[in-house]
Design a protein around this motif. Structure first.
Motif, PDB file in Angstrom:
ATOM      1  N   VAL A 187       1.368  -1.331  -0.094  1.00  0.00           N
ATOM      2  CA  VAL A 187      -0.093   0.546  -0.091  1.00  0.00           C
ATOM      3  C   VAL A 187       1.085   0.776  -0.004  1.00  0.00           C
ATOM      4  N   THR A 188       2.076   1.357   0.295  1.00  0.00           N
ATOM      5  CA  THR A 188       3.035   1.765   0.915  1.00  0.00           C
ATOM      6  C   THR A 188       3.528   3.054  -0.720  1.00  0.00           C
ATOM      7  N   ASN A 189       3.600   2.137  -0.860  1.00  0.00           N
ATOM      8  CA  ASN A 189       4.611   2.062  -2.206  1.00  0.00           C
ATOM      9  C   ASN A 189       3.672   2.181  -3.848  1.00  0.00           C
ATOM     10  N   GLN A 190       1.935   1.510  -3.530  1.00  0.00           N
ATOM     11  CA  GLN A 190       0.951   1.879  -4.414  1.00  0.00           C
ATOM     12  C   GLN A 190       0.812   3.799  -4.128  1.00  0.00           C
ATOM     13  N   LEU A 191       0.456   4.261  -3.369  1.00  0.00           N
ATOM     14  CA  LEU A 191       0.685   5.489  -2.255  1.00  0.00           C
ATOM     15  C   LEU A 191       1.194   6.740  -3.313  1.00  0.00           C
ATOM     16  N   LYS A 192       3.097   5.883  -3.052  1.00  0.00           N
ATOM     17  CA  LYS A 192       4.046   6.840  -3.754  1.00  0.00           C
ATOM     18  C   LYS A 192       3.433   6.898  -5.197  1.00  0.00           C
ATOM     19  N   LYS A 193       2.907   6.425  -5.726  1.00  0.00           N
ATOM     20  CA  LYS A 193       2.729   6.515  -7.131  1.00  0.00           C
ATOM     21  C   LYS A 193       2.186   7.902  -7.817  1.00  0.00           C
ATOM     22  N   ASN A 194       1.021   7.735  -6.611  1.00  0.00           N
ATOM     23  CA  ASN A 194       0.461   8.840  -6.774  1.00  0.00           C
ATOM     24  C   ASN A 194       0.584  10.592  -7.036  1.00  0.00           C
ATOM     25  N   ASN A 195      -0.262  10.929  -7.790  1.00  0.00           N
ATOM     26  CA  ASN A 195       0.747  12.523  -8.029  1.00  0.00           C
ATOM     27  C   ASN A 195       0.733  13.534  -7.245  1.00  0.00           C
ATOM     28  N   GLY A 196      -0.384  13.572  -6.883  1.00  0.00           N
ATOM     29  CA  GLY A 196      -0.606  14.693  -5.312  1.00  0.00           C
ATOM     30  C   GLY A 196       0.056  14.494  -4.252  1.00  0.00           C
TER      31      GLY A 196
END
Length: 823
Positions: free
Chosen positions: A442-451
């Motif tokens: 989840v942490t790594n996927q959140l990092k991909k968010n542009n905001g």
């Protein structure tokens, strides 16, 4: 005794007692406002669920605390070694004397690698420390002052900030603004009344009446807040001041004009007072009742900020009782002396503008209505409802806490001071390899968010991957070890060959039999074959592991059991897992203003991303919520937006029912309310244009539309009621409806214009407060009142004419009417 009753002396005595009790019972208003001004959202709102998780499951050091940020800044220059040492000394001092400052936990910039990365700016100019201060330590004002003093550091600028501190400073700013508003309002009203009545006594009596009504009602409201959790906000007091002084003065003008007119007709002071109380009092009662119903209906609102305006209803109720009981005392006791030194005892002067507009509108009712609404509606519909939910913008940039926030935004990501937090609550402990792997994913996927700027969690406490805890890094170590083993086996095989050759030569020289030599060779061959197979196996295993290491599958979190329990990882568990290990938090720093529109749009995306990521896993049933400033504003948008329409509808219905009783018509309330709503929409649109042009603010504050609506609707209806009541008081046996409404407009126009000027001036007193919401509400109400003063004598007469287009046979008889007029 009879004279006392005649002069309403008992009413005076009663109000003196009530006022004294109200003043004595008045709580500490500043403290009360600071303690009860927070926005209360429904417990089911995501941000509130997140807050409950934080308080209930996160340990004593964060439970029931204020989140405070200490900012240390060296301007635009990097801190020197001495500066850094001084900052650390200050932080050490705060930790050492934590009991003195009510501090439960301190996270300093030099605590570990994670904090050095997150709490020291890249340009090395600024360092911040995060403090959890107990709510039981004292008021926020006290905490702010104490920490501001304790945080002072040689060589650098220091600030104490954070969402709680900023909100408290906003409450303080509103209180200061109220003081300015009260002073300006009193001076303005005194001057206007002096010009209207040409007497210094009348304004003083009017202000005294309204002042008593305000202090009494405000004492009632604040005691209800203190003891019964009555709805309250930063704006309750200021709106009570504005509304009571505004309409109270308007009603006094209406009553004093009646009193003055009756004195001019030769009545004695007692009879004139009674007549003024009866005739003007009836209009005041009807007008005030509609306002009372409007503000009382706000009690049905669900949003706490909207509910807080119900305090105005208490004020209006007290005002109506006071004006109809205490005013007769002054009129009956003072008589003509109340109007000293004026010698002309006449009623209201007629209004030529209203007379002309009313005459024109009854002659061309349809054209008038088409023109009016053709102008108002396009202006109103041009407004786009983009609102600013950043309460920090309400605070002047000169306030220290706001300065601190701006420093953090300049030298860190804008979201650093107010991070967003994701909470994942499970029914089982999360301190195991499988669940930690899911949290890391989840942490790594959140990092991909542009905001998103940075993400920190139990598996990435510094905001970046810990390489040793990933399979590819672990495989790299293993393949390296396999390579070393394979090299050793090759060396062993070569050594064994050399040894076998030497052993064969030695056996031949020693005269060994051929059978012995053959057996020895076979043994050597078998050993070498085994070593060769081992080498091939290691080679194949190494190739497989190398391929796995370079595959996407190897980019996976895996923590061996021995590392799970080591001291360094336990520190991350303590910070990012709850005390019972069943709740995990992930801290997100957004790359935009956490109170801005962009950040609030990110919250639903973050929530959906986390829930989708856990779908079909061991944490599929876990509770996922997002907390923090951005989440709270997202919930505020949702709750406020939905409740605005609901509350507005309730208010319109309530005032509509009151108008039905007052006008004795089903159509007139529709016309009046339509006019008020159209005027509101046009006024709000004009305010938006003016704030953009003159104040440089592209958006209105989120409170402005609601407060402007309730003020303009509740107060604007007064003027229509003034006109309708005057229309009803004109003899219907002598005049047609159209004639009556034109005459009513002519007679009441001056009063309405004077009342609108006073109310506009009272709201204008909000502008020097410096609070954007109050300034924008004032501008909207003033624009709306100007529109209403122009529109009412056009719309109401037009609708009266359309409502009564057919004349009765009696009223058609012109000759009969003329005869009656001559008698």
């Amino acid at each position: 005794m009879k004279k006392w009753v005649h002069n309403h002396v008992f009413a005076l005595i009663a109000w003196i007692v009530i006022t004294v009790v109200a003043i004595v019972a008045l709580p500490n208003v500043n403290q009360l406002t600071r303690e009860h001004s927070a926005i209360n959202l429904p417990k089911s709102a995501q941000s509130q669920v997140a807050s409950a998780l934080q308080n209930d499951h996160w340990g004593h050091h964060q439970n029931n605390t204020y989140q405070v940020v200490a900012v240390f800044n060296n301007g635009d220059r990097a801190m020197t070694k001495k500066d850094k040492q001084n900052v650390q000394k200050t932080i050490d001092h705060l930790e050492k004397h934590s009991g003195k400052y009510g501090i439960k936990a301190v996270t300093g910039p030099n605590d570990n690698a994670a904090t050095r990365k997150q709490l020291i700016s890249k340009d090395k100019t600024t360092e911040i420390a995060q403090l959890n201060v107990s709510k039981n330590h004292g008021t926020l004002r006290y905490i702010n002052r104490q920490l501001s003093s304790a945080a002072k550091t040689n060589g650098v600028k220091t600030y104490i900030t954070g969402a709680d501190i900023l909100n408290d400073d906003f409450s303080g700013a509103v209180q200061e603004g109220i003081k300015k508003t009260e002073t300006i309002s009193v001076i303005f009203i005194f001057v206007v009344l002096l010009l209207v009545f040409r007497s210094p006594i009348t304004p003083l009596i009017s202000l005294l009446n309204v002042g008593i009504a305000f202090i009494t009602s405000f004492s009632i409201v604040t005691n209800l807040v203190k003891h019964a959790n009555f709805p309250f906000s930063n704006f309750t007091q200021v709106f009570m001041v504005i509304v009571l002084f505004g309409i109270g003065t308007d009603y006094n003008i209406l009553m004093y004009n009646q009193f003055k007119e009756k004195l001019g007709q030769g009545m004695d002071k007692w009879e004139a007072a009674r007549e003024a109380q009866h005739k003007a009092g009836r209009t005041i009662l009807y007008s005030g009742s509609s306002i009372l119903i409007g503000f009382t209906s706000l009690a049905l609102a669900k949003f706490s900020v909207y509910q807080s305006a119900v305090g105005v209803a208490v004020g209006v109720a007290v005002l109506l009782v006071l004006l109809l009981t205490l005013n007769p005392f002054f009129m009956a006791t003072l008589g003509k002396k109340m109007l000293w030194p004026d010698k002309k005892f006449t009623g209201e002067s007629t209004s030529k503008p209203w007379n002309k507009m009313a005459q024109s509108s009854v002659l061309h009712p349809i054209i008038t209505l088409v023109v009016v609404f053709a102008i108002l509606l396009p202006i109103g519909l041009s407004y786009h409802n983009h609102l600013n939910y950043d309460d920090a913008d309400e605070i002047s940039n000169t306030v220290p806490s706001k300065k601190g926030l701006l420093v953090v935004e300049d030298h860190f990501s804008k979201g650093t001071a107010e991070p967003t937090t994701v909470y994942i609550k499970s029914k089982h402990g999360l301190d195991n390899e499988q669940d930690l792997m899911l949290i890391d994913r989840v942490t790594n996927q959140l990092k991909k968010n542009n905001g998103v700027k940075t993400v920190a969690s139990v598996t990435q406490p510094a905001g970046s991957k810990v390489n040793e805890l990933y399979v590819n890094n672990q495989l790299k170590q293993i393949t390296g070890q396999l390579g070393t083993a394979q090299s050793s086996i090759s060396q062993l095989s070569s050594g064994m060959q050399s040894q076998a050759s030497a052993a064969a030569a030695q056996a031949a020289m020693s005269g060994a039999s051929p059978a012995q030599l053959q057996a020895q060779q076979q043994s050597g061959m078998q050993m070498m074959q085994g070593v060769s197979r081992m080498s091939d196996g290691l080679s194949q295993g190494g190739d497989y592991l190398t391929g796995l290491q370079n595959s996407a599958a190897a980019n996976t979190f895996y923590i061996p059991n021995n590392q799970l329990h080591n001291g360094e990882f336990q520190e991350a568990i303590d910070n990012y897992l709850s005390a019972d290990k069943k709740t995990a938090k992930i801290t997100i720093v957004l790359n935009s203003n956490p109170s801005g529109d962009r950040a609030t749009r990110e919250i639903p995306q973050i929530t959906d991303l986390v829930r989708y990521s856990l779908k079909g896993t061991a944490l599929r049933h876990a509770t996922v919520v997002v907390g923090g400033q951005s989440s709270k504003i997202t919930d505020t948008k949702s709750v406020a937006g939905g409740d605005f329409m609901r509350t507005a509808a309730i208010m319109v219905i309530g005032i509509g029912l009151a108008l039905i009783l007052i006008t004795r018509s089903l159509l007139q309330p529709v016309y009046i309310l339509g006019t008020l709503v159209s005027a509101y929409m046009a006024a709000l649109s004009l305010t938006h244009l003016m704030t953009r042009a003159f104040l440089g603010r592209p958006m209105l504050t989120w409170n402005t539309p609601f407060f402007s609506f309730i003020m303009l609707l509740a107060l604007g209806v007064d003027y229509s009621i003034f006109l309708v009541m005057r229309y009803r008081n004109i003899d219907q046996t002598k005049y047609l409806p159209t004639e009556r409404i034109v005459r009513a407009a002519k007679e009441i126009g001056t009063v309405v214009i004077s009342a609108a000027i006073i109310l506009s001036g009272t709201f204008a007193a909000l502008i020097p407060s410096g609070i954007p919401t109050l300034i924008e509400v004032a501008m909207t109400v003033i624009c709306g009142l100007i529109i209403l003063v122009i529109v009412i004598p056009l719309v109401v007469p037009s609708t009266i004419h359309l409502t009564y287009p057919i004349k009765s046979s009696f009223r058609d008889d012109e000759g009969n009417r003329k005869k009656q007029l001559t008698h």
